[in-house]
Design an enzyme around this catalytic site. Structure first.
Site, PDB file in Angstrom:
ATOM      1  N   THR D  34       0.834  -1.199   0.000  1.00 45.72           N
ATOM      2  CA  THR D  34       0.000   0.000   0.000  1.00 45.72           C
ATOM      3  C   THR D  34       0.872   1.255   0.000  1.00 45.72           C
ATOM      4  O   THR D  34       2.062   1.201   0.307  1.00 45.72           O
ATOM      5  CB  THR D  34      -0.904   0.045   1.244  1.00 45.72           C
ATOM      6  OG1 THR D  34      -0.080   0.122   2.422  1.00 45.72           O
ATOM      7  CG2 THR D  34      -1.774  -1.176   1.336  1.00 45.72           C
ATOM      8  N   ASP D  35       0.260   2.381  -0.373  1.00 45.40           N
ATOM      9  CA  ASP D  35       0.947   3.659  -0.255  1.00 45.40           C
ATOM     10  C   ASP D  35       0.083   4.608   0.569  1.00 45.40           C
ATOM     11  O   ASP D  35      -0.957   4.217   1.092  1.00 45.40           O
ATOM     12  CB  ASP D  35       1.284   4.241  -1.634  1.00 45.40           C
ATOM     13  CG  ASP D  35       0.034   4.584  -2.453  1.00 45.40           C
ATOM     14  OD1 ASP D  35      -1.045   4.818  -1.870  1.00 45.40           O
ATOM     15  OD2 ASP D  35       0.142   4.610  -3.691  1.00 45.40           O
ATOM     16  N   GLN D  36       0.513   5.844   0.708  1.00 42.76           N
ATOM     17  CA  GLN D  36      -0.186   6.750   1.613  1.00 42.76           C
ATOM     18  C   GLN D  36      -1.558   7.169   1.100  1.00 42.76           C
ATOM     19  O   GLN D  36      -2.307   7.828   1.822  1.00 42.76           O
ATOM     20  CB  GLN D  36       0.676   7.975   1.915  1.00 42.76           C
ATOM     21  CG  GLN D  36       0.870   8.914   0.755  1.00 42.76           C
ATOM     22  CD  GLN D  36       1.685  10.133   1.187  1.00 42.76           C
ATOM     23  OE1 GLN D  36       2.661  10.017   1.916  1.00 42.76           O
ATOM     24  NE2 GLN D  36       1.299  11.308   0.755  1.00 42.76           N
ATOM     25  N   MET D  37      -1.907   6.792  -0.119  1.00 44.88           N
ATOM     26  CA  MET D  37      -3.259   7.034  -0.616  1.00 44.88           C
ATOM     27  C   MET D  37      -4.210   5.957  -0.057  1.00 44.88           C
ATOM     28  O   MET D  37      -5.421   6.030  -0.253  1.00 44.88           O
ATOM     29  CB  MET D  37      -3.257   7.006  -2.145  1.00 44.88           C
ATOM     30  CG  MET D  37      -4.143   8.066  -2.793  1.00 44.88           C
ATOM     31  SD  MET D  37      -4.126   7.939  -4.610  1.00 44.88           S
ATOM     32  CE  MET D  37      -2.632   8.842  -5.047  1.00 44.88           C
ATOM     33  N   GLY D  38      -3.629   4.954   0.622  1.00 48.26           N
ATOM     34  CA  GLY D  38      -4.439   3.906   1.230  1.00 48.26           C
ATOM     35  C   GLY D  38      -4.783   2.771   0.275  1.00 48.26           C
ATOM     36  O   GLY D  38      -5.620   1.924   0.580  1.00 48.26           O
TER      37      GLY D  38
END
Lengths: 163, 163, 163, 163
Positions: D34-38
């Site tokens: 995952t990344d910080q965009m969820g």
């Protein structure tokens, strides 16, 4: 300087090649990015494209991070393509060239070229298509301030050149 | 079954080794996880530890994802250690064994063992220390329901065995 | 300059702290390195340690790549540790400080400190223990030329400062 | 069963859609992905494509690992494309469907579809183009035994269904 033209309909068009501005970003290949074939694993070129995008924004006067935090806008990826020409290897000095090929109301299209700096060899070229959305994934128009910054061209070409 | 003892002070202790429950998770080594040495890149063992942790929670009856979404609690990592015994290779079938070595009020300590299934060889062993926090990173106590689930032992040992 | 002392037995010792040389490497946090908690995923600090190591070698006058290609020697990792103090975030400018804490005949021990440059905040500190091996994984002694380069200290401090 | 037709020229063609065989691979989304965009970071879909490819080979009766080790042949990637339809999220159960769309003398083209299993939702679809090479990167013809295995269709559909 890139020229953006507002057509009667809903499109903003950046005129084609002669006016396109490319920004340059350099990085060095990490050991973690190689695979057992001894070359950079193919998915990592998409990571490098993203570094090029981040840098393109910074060189145009804004941090993509602020766009997320302050405006609640996200540049979601809708499509990616990459053509691999030659392998990149551990510790190579890499140049990622990025340009914003198309700006529409809610869509951005970026082009990329990846070079090995020592040999000036083109290693890969690619394209990503993005949709501007809010936090919930709904499409939004690109705010005018960003459109203007893109149109004005890179003001801070020295700011971003580090991967 | 693991036993948890509530001491007069602020600590909850899971009694040591005999009662410790290990959960098993299997995965297959991805090409992306190898490096040019022809073995799995060392940081990926920490990714496998995280897969073991997620699975440990699921086998104890809750999804870590729900803990984040429903309770707004995060298991932040405070420390990680890994001792590498033998290399893992592409396409190896891997067994990750996970146990919750210590449960304190706000702290969890997990232990891991990584095996190559074909040879039953121990490839690595490690430990991670975690602090329970809220969304803003402030330490929080582990809610009783999770403490109880951990204490009850794995109820769904078959649910999680896939990486 | 680091001092290396040849003891009667089989050990080479780099004397402790005052003489230790740290090299500095800078990098910028990639979007790919974040996770859904909004911070850098914990395994990526080990990737940054490796960037610090590569850079430490370069600043001491040799490319780790050449060590692999020309001498057939590998710096295998035997152990890694990281203590996480504060989260790193997307687009942060990061400083990785690296030092070679110990040089034995076949073993190298590196220490790392990771800082957010804007705030000078210590985000993490860690350690990796390495064994010198040949292509087949058999332990080998570190050749004298590398020992000498390490002992001479960083000659090219400007060469490596890019992640 | 896929049919392969040897044309007078240099092409082997797997006939189009009706006969195409898809193999199924399942995996669960890792926190690391995952990344910080969820959501899952976009480059990771290419990692999943590779897992699908490895599995496609295994279900057709050979390990890609052996192709590298025993025959010294590599399936280098020449091009990748991915269209992202909906985000994948942490802990989602994912189905990767893989098919070999085209087999030429030295070129393989794979197609992929990625589904969220719970909702049967198509998350992404893509394509990779590959060239068969030897260790030094020179193009080689796909050996007959692999062509035959591909033509015979998946014999071991149960063997590979784990990411």
């Amino acid at each position: 300087m890139a020229r953006i033209i507002l057509l009667p309909g809903r499109w903003l068009i950046v005129k084609t090649n002669p006016e396109l501005t490319w920004t340059d970003t350099t990085l060095r290949v990490r050991y973690a990015e190689t695979d057992q074939m001894g070359v950079v694993y193919y998915a990592n070129f998409l990571v490098w494209f993203e570094i090029g995008r981040t840098d393109f924004c910074r060189q145009h006067g804004f941090a993509y991070r602020d766009m997320e935090e302050q405006d609640g806008l996200y540049i979601m990826v809708a499509e990616s393509r990459c053509r691999y020409k030659a392998p990149a290897r551990y510790d190579d000095d890499i140049l990622v060239r990025t340009c914003l090929k198309e700006v529409r109301r809610r869509v951005l299209v970026f082009d990329y070229e990846v070079y090995r700096q020592a040999s000036d060899e083109l290693l890969a070229e690619g394209e990503t298509v993005h949709v501007i959305t809010d936090r919930d994934g709904h499409p939004r128009a690109l705010p005018e301030k960003y459109r203007d910054l893109f149109a004005a061209g890179p003001k801070h070409p020295g700011l971003g050149t580090r991967g």
